[in-house]
Design an enzyme around this catalytic site. Sequence first.
Site, mmCIF file in Angstrom:
data_model
loop_
_atom_site.group_PDB
_atom_site.id
_atom_site.type_symbol
_atom_site.label_atom_id
_atom_site.label_comp_id
_atom_site.label_asym_id
_atom_site.label_seq_id
_atom_site.Cartn_x
_atom_site.Cartn_y
_atom_site.Cartn_z
ATOM 1 N N HIS A 189 84.719 -20.309 113.367
ATOM 2 C CA HIS A 189 86.193 -19.430 113.631
ATOM 3 C C HIS A 189 87.274 -20.531 113.940
ATOM 4 C CE1 HIS A 189 84.140 -15.717 113.549
ATOM 5 N NE2 HIS A 189 83.872 -15.577 115.020
ATOM 6 N N HIS B 146 88.857 -9.770 114.551
ATOM 7 C CA HIS B 146 87.549 -9.882 115.543
ATOM 8 C C HIS B 146 87.721 -8.991 116.485
ATOM 9 C CE1 HIS B 146 83.964 -11.349 117.042
ATOM 10 N NE2 HIS B 146 84.025 -12.431 116.429
ATOM 11 N N GLU C 190 83.670 -7.556 110.873
ATOM 12 C CA GLU C 190 84.616 -8.615 110.074
ATOM 13 C C GLU C 190 84.322 -8.773 108.693
ATOM 14 O OE1 GLU C 190 83.655 -12.254 112.631
ATOM 15 O OE2 GLU C 190 82.320 -10.573 113.774
#
Length: 376
Positions: free
Chosen positions: A132, A203, A340
Amino acid sequence: MKILVLWMCVVLLVACTTGQKEDLTASGLKRSHFQTEVSGKKTDLFVLKNKNGMEVCVTNFGGRIVSVLVPDKEGMMRDVVLGFDSIQDYLRFPSDLGATIGRYANRINQGRFVLDGTEYQLPQNNYGHCLHGGPRGFQYRVFDGLQKNDRELQLTYLAKDGEEGFPGNLNCKVTMTLTDDNAIHIQYEADTDKPTIINMTNHSYFNLDGDPSKNNSDYLLTVDADYYTPVDSTFMTTGELAAVDGTPMDFRTPAAIGSRMNLDFEQLRNGHGFDHNWVLNTEEDITRSCAILESPATGIILDVYTNEPGIQVYSGNFLDGTLTGKKGIVYNFRAAVCLETDKYPDTPNKSDWPSAILRPGEKYNTQCIYKFSVRK
């Protein structure tokens, strides 16, 4: 005189009480709890509403969706995402709850990739991989927020050349629009002054019961995908596209998430449950639903649409009761599901997968729609 003083006290009390009510969102959040400074930039809470009474609260700290208030099958309004009551909690308990993820969502193997002959080394913050965007990814940055009306919020951020190891000055814009058919339309746009990679997503942790004390085992999940990308024990994709047919990964027809969890299957062991990318059949068609999540208890249905090739389904396997969220509710094991939409994990190291490269003069433009309805 005593009567006058008493009357003034009553007026002040009413004024204070009214002020407190006005400061609360319909989901029970206080805007003042989100107004501070982080790294020299002001944070705030932005509230979107539609004609149906649906409410979406967003903070520009990490471009995070903090609350989503939608009606259930009885017409009761329920907050269906996990989050915190204040910026201080987001700072105190680092997480991805509700966040805009970038510069690269999901994992990059060993934090390394080669672009135009140059190797770049990123932070290794997850089992030796970059997850991420690194430990200081977009979820921990303050966006500039501009709310044009009750329905639309624009969040902009300049990720500088070299930030978390990524090349290029990247100008990003995230537009969140709440529509009257109870959909949150998220559009990601970006441009760069040097060749770079980009893969943005949201998210949000969805709990469609509006009760995070319950787990997601009864939720019905549908994913329009014939293939998925298997992972090893470090959650890194192997490079294979594996068929879902005959495996617990087959959600082409609705199935309860919990009904698959205890099956003896290597991928469930590697992911500690579901933490995998599915290869969508929707062919980047934003008008086709790629995934559906439903709570039989509340009747709330979430349809997901995207023009991305993949969707990461994460079943909250690392929620462990150490986080206490909004209204003092403890977030226990598998209290939510993340959906996601993005490129496949480690795409920069897989030349035959859909590209995540962005070059000067090009425009990054991707979309995700979370649409809510009810089954009565």
